[in-house]
Design a protein around this motif. Structure first.
Motif, PDB file in Angstrom:
ATOM      1  N   ASN A   1       6.976  48.768   9.170  1.00  0.00           N
ATOM      2  CA  ASN A   1       8.005  48.058   9.944  1.00  0.00           C
ATOM      3  C   ASN A   1       7.430  47.298  11.138  1.00  0.00           C
ATOM      4  O   ASN A   1       6.406  47.688  11.698  1.00  0.00           O
ATOM      5  CB  ASN A   1       9.058  49.043  10.450  1.00  0.00           C
ATOM      6  CG  ASN A   1       9.865  49.610   9.302  1.00  0.00           C
ATOM      7  OD1 ASN A   1       9.858  49.052   8.205  1.00  0.00           O
ATOM      8  ND2 ASN A   1      10.547  50.714   9.539  1.00  0.00           N
ATOM      9  N   SER A   2       8.118  46.250  11.508  1.00  0.00           N
ATOM     10  CA  SER A   2       7.703  45.422  12.643  1.00  0.00           C
ATOM     11  C   SER A   2       8.878  44.551  13.048  1.00  0.00           C
ATOM     12  O   SER A   2       9.647  44.112  12.192  1.00  0.00           O
ATOM     13  CB  SER A   2       6.526  44.531  12.233  1.00  0.00           C
ATOM     14  OG  SER A   2       6.348  43.478  13.164  1.00  0.00           O
ATOM     15  N   THR A   3       9.006  44.304  14.331  1.00  0.00           N
ATOM     16  CA  THR A   3       9.952  43.272  14.795  1.00  0.00           C
ATOM     17  C   THR A   3       9.158  42.076  15.310  1.00  0.00           C
ATOM     18  O   THR A   3       9.202  40.978  14.747  1.00  0.00           O
ATOM     19  CB  THR A   3      10.866  43.828  15.914  1.00  0.00           C
ATOM     20  OG1 THR A   3      11.646  44.888  15.357  1.00  0.00           O
ATOM     21  CG2 THR A   3      11.791  42.754  16.461  1.00  0.00           C
ATOM     22  N   ARG A   4       8.389  42.299  16.395  1.00  0.00           N
ATOM     23  CA  ARG A   4       7.707  41.210  17.082  1.00  0.00           C
ATOM     24  C   ARG A   4       6.663  40.498  16.218  1.00  0.00           C
ATOM     25  O   ARG A   4       6.655  39.270  16.108  1.00  0.00           O
ATOM     26  CB  ARG A   4       6.995  41.731  18.344  1.00  0.00           C
ATOM     27  CG  ARG A   4       7.884  41.994  19.510  1.00  0.00           C
ATOM     28  CD  ARG A   4       7.358  43.168  20.315  1.00  0.00           C
ATOM     29  NE  ARG A   4       7.723  44.364  19.597  1.00  0.00           N
ATOM     30  CZ  ARG A   4       8.807  45.090  19.903  1.00  0.00           C
ATOM     31  NH1 ARG A   4       9.507  44.793  20.962  1.00  0.00           N
ATOM     32  NH2 ARG A   4       9.155  46.134  19.170  1.00  0.00           N
ATOM     33  N   THR A   5       5.780  41.276  15.606  1.00  0.00           N
ATOM     34  CA  THR A   5       4.647  40.661  14.908  1.00  0.00           C
ATOM     35  C   THR A   5       5.132  39.871  13.684  1.00  0.00           C
ATOM     36  O   THR A   5       4.704  38.748  13.450  1.00  0.00           O
ATOM     37  CB  THR A   5       3.631  41.751  14.499  1.00  0.00           C
ATOM     38  OG1 THR A   5       3.412  42.611  15.616  1.00  0.00           O
ATOM     39  CG2 THR A   5       2.321  41.149  14.058  1.00  0.00           C
TER      40      THR A   5
ATOM     41  N   ARG B   1       0.227  43.802   7.544  1.00  0.00           N
ATOM     42  CA  ARG B   1       0.434  45.036   8.325  1.00  0.00           C
ATOM     43  C   ARG B   1       0.538  46.194   7.339  1.00  0.00           C
ATOM     44  O   ARG B   1       1.250  46.099   6.340  1.00  0.00           O
ATOM     45  CB  ARG B   1       1.696  44.972   9.168  1.00  0.00           C
ATOM     46  CG  ARG B   1       1.995  46.363   9.741  1.00  0.00           C
ATOM     47  CD  ARG B   1       3.015  46.360  10.809  1.00  0.00           C
ATOM     48  NE  ARG B   1       2.506  45.754  12.029  1.00  0.00           N
ATOM     49  CZ  ARG B   1       3.116  45.860  13.202  1.00  0.00           C
ATOM     50  NH1 ARG B   1       4.228  46.551  13.313  1.00  0.00           N
ATOM     51  NH2 ARG B   1       2.620  45.276  14.276  1.00  0.00           N
TER      52      ARG B   1
ATOM     53  N   HIS C   1      -5.258  45.833  15.988  1.00  0.00           N
ATOM     54  CA  HIS C   1      -4.098  44.921  16.038  1.00  0.00           C
ATOM     55  C   HIS C   1      -4.565  43.709  16.857  1.00  0.00           C
ATOM     56  O   HIS C   1      -4.143  43.515  17.997  1.00  0.00           O
ATOM     57  CB  HIS C   1      -2.920  45.644  16.691  1.00  0.00           C
ATOM     58  CG  HIS C   1      -1.603  44.953  16.537  1.00  0.00           C
ATOM     59  ND1 HIS C   1      -1.451  43.694  15.995  1.00  0.00           N
ATOM     60  CD2 HIS C   1      -0.333  45.368  16.872  1.00  0.00           C
ATOM     61  CE1 HIS C   1      -0.169  43.360  16.002  1.00  0.00           C
ATOM     62  NE2 HIS C   1       0.522  44.361  16.521  1.00  0.00           N
TER      63      HIS C   1
ATOM     64  N   GLN D   1      -2.240  41.186  18.759  1.00  0.00           N
ATOM     65  CA  GLN D   1      -1.572  41.772  19.935  1.00  0.00           C
ATOM     66  C   GLN D   1      -2.527  41.722  21.134  1.00  0.00           C
ATOM     67  O   GLN D   1      -2.133  41.336  22.235  1.00  0.00           O
ATOM     68  CB  GLN D   1      -1.153  43.216  19.643  1.00  0.00           C
ATOM     69  CG  GLN D   1      -0.534  43.928  20.832  1.00  0.00           C
ATOM     70  CD  GLN D   1       0.822  43.363  21.240  1.00  0.00           C
ATOM     71  OE1 GLN D   1       1.671  43.121  20.384  1.00  0.00           O
ATOM     72  NE2 GLN D   1       1.052  43.148  22.532  1.00  0.00           N
TER      73      GLN D   1
ATOM     74  N   PRO E   1       3.131  46.623  24.768  1.00  0.00           N
ATOM     75  CA  PRO E   1       3.142  45.872  23.501  1.00  0.00           C
ATOM     76  C   PRO E   1       4.477  45.960  22.777  1.00  0.00           C
ATOM     77  O   PRO E   1       4.771  45.112  21.918  1.00  0.00           O
ATOM     78  CB  PRO E   1       2.042  46.556  22.680  1.00  0.00           C
ATOM     79  CG  PRO E   1       1.884  47.920  23.283  1.00  0.00           C
ATOM     80  CD  PRO E   1       2.239  47.779  24.738  1.00  0.00           C
ATOM     81  N   GLY E   2       5.289  46.975  23.106  1.00  0.00           N
ATOM     82  CA  GLY E   2       6.548  47.179  22.412  1.00  0.00           C
ATOM     83  C   GLY E   2       6.309  47.826  21.052  1.00  0.00           C
ATOM     84  O   GLY E   2       5.214  47.753  20.528  1.00  0.00           O
ATOM     85  N   PRO E   3       7.319  48.469  20.471  1.00  0.00           N
ATOM     86  CA  PRO E   3       8.594  48.770  21.114  1.00  0.00           C
ATOM     87  C   PRO E   3       8.434  49.863  22.173  1.00  0.00           C
ATOM     88  O   PRO E   3       7.510  50.662  22.087  1.00  0.00           O
ATOM     89  CB  PRO E   3       9.459  49.270  19.939  1.00  0.00           C
ATOM     90  CG  PRO E   3       8.494  49.787  18.924  1.00  0.00           C
ATOM     91  CD  PRO E   3       7.246  48.974  19.065  1.00  0.00           C
TER      92      PRO E   3
HETATM   93  N1   CP Z   1       3.666  45.151  19.303  1.00  0.00           N
HETATM   94  C1   CP Z   1       4.031  45.226  18.006  1.00  0.00           C
HETATM   95  O1   CP Z   1       3.200  45.219  17.093  1.00  0.00           O
HETATM   96  O2   CP Z   1       5.387  45.262  17.786  1.00  0.00           O
HETATM   97  P1   CP Z   1       6.071  45.288  16.350  1.00  0.00           P
HETATM   98  O3   CP Z   1       5.745  46.603  15.719  1.00  0.00           O
HETATM   99  O4   CP Z   1       7.546  45.098  16.622  1.00  0.00           O
HETATM  100  O5   CP Z   1       5.502  44.154  15.543  1.00  0.00           O
END
Ligand code: CP
Length: 314
Positions: free
Chosen positions: A61-65, A114, A142, A145, A270-272
């Motif tokens: 899972n990922s949002t930003r990347t 990923r 990563h 990032q 870096p989130g989340p």
């Molecule tokens: N920083 C980062 O990789 O966030 P995601 O998991 O939302 O992609």
């Protein structure tokens, strides 16, 4: 814009920073400036990757990347094939290699990968024969990032040279910490990694420009940037922490701890985020926070990386 073809041998992939010189890394940061200008225009699109197909292959899972890579490729006019393992035949037991053979049949020109397993992006690079960008593999690396983190710090100070960057939290499970520990010293910064001893692998002290401490005040003292890492409870099988409250009481990035840093030091994550655990809401949302700036810069950095790896190669 710096041309990737005018800088000698170009690494074929971005899996980590092993084959990347400071000059080449600097060129990626410089070109991100140009990409940010593109993103400021009414029409946020350039034809650089027209005719190419980029596959966004996300097995975790990922949002930003995921969203920023997808937008980055589209902003550069590439066709984008988005593959999310959760909604695919991986859930029926299809292997990474068989999945890759399916995707390769569509004549993909580059992969963004990923995966929860360290080394998965290397495997895709070996089997596909196409440029691969590691979008996070297990706890190993990563790199984009770290590039966007470096870019955000450079935007603030003009240069990474001589800057002290404190990274606090769950270093053990963090690919972000490893990639920053590899990248930031190449660009002239010193990195201090900090956390409870159970979350701080001593081997990381062998990396050039990196020191370790379990003392958060010592880590943050005089720092120009303070990064909090997410406590990755999903990767912990137990026994690493006495309690979450005890962790927060000692290691949380908050206004009190920030009082030890350089005046005006910036706050990164870096989130989340686990709000009010590894970072207080006051620090996350306060004037020193650059957390949303990191997200914004992520798109420009990923455009720059795609440009660097793909333009002039075909
Ligand atoms: N920083 C980062 O990789 O966030 P995601 O998991 O939302 O992609």
């Amino acid at each position: 814009m710096n041309s990737p073809t005018s800088m000698g041998t170009r690494p074929p992939h971005l899996l980590d920073f092993q084959d990347w010189t400071p000059e080449r890394l600097g060129a990626i940061l410089d070109n991100a400036d140009t990409m940010l200008q593109v993103l400021d225009r009414p029409v946020k699109k350039v034809p650089a990757l027209q005719g190419l197909t980029v596959c966004n292959a996300f097995f975790e899972n990922s949002t930003r990347t995921r969203t920023s890579f997808e937008l980055a490729a589209r902003r550069m006019s590439a066709d984008v094939l988005t593959f999310a393992a959760g909604a695919s035949s991986v859930s029926k037991g299809e292997s990474l290699r068989d999945t890759l053979e399916v995707l390769t049949s569509y004549k993909v020109d580059a992969y963004i990968v990923r995966h929860h397993a360290a080394g998965a992006a290397h495997l895709v690079a070996r089997y596909s024969g196409k440029p691969v960008i590691n979008a996070g593999d297990g706890r190993r690396a990563h790199p984009t990032q770290a590039l966007l983190d470096a870019y955000t710090i450079r935007q603030e100070y003009g240069s990474l040279e001589g800057k002290k960057i404190a990274i606090l939290g769950d270093v053990r499970h963090s690919r972000v910490a490893r990639s920053n520990a590899e990248l930031l010293p190449k660009l002239g910064a010193q990195v201090v990694l900090c956390g409870p001893a159970t979350l701080l692998p001593p081997g990381l002290a062998q990396m050039p420009g990196v020191t370790l401490t379990t003392n958060p005040k010592e880590a943050v003292r005089g720092a120009h940037a303070v990064m909090a890492l997410r406590l990755q409870r999903e990767r912990m099988s137990g026994g690493f922490l006495g309690s979450l409250q005890e962790y927060a009481d000692t290691y949380q990035v908050n206004d009190t701890l920030l009082g030890e840093a350089e005046s005006g030091a910036i706050v990164l994550h870096p989130g989340p985020m686990n709000r009010d655990l590894e970072i207080s809401s006051d620090a996350a949302d306060g004037p020193q926070s650059r957390i949303l700036k990191q997200v914004e810069n992520g798109q420009a950095i990923r455009m720059s990386v795609l440009y660097h790896l793909l333009v002039g190669r075909n």
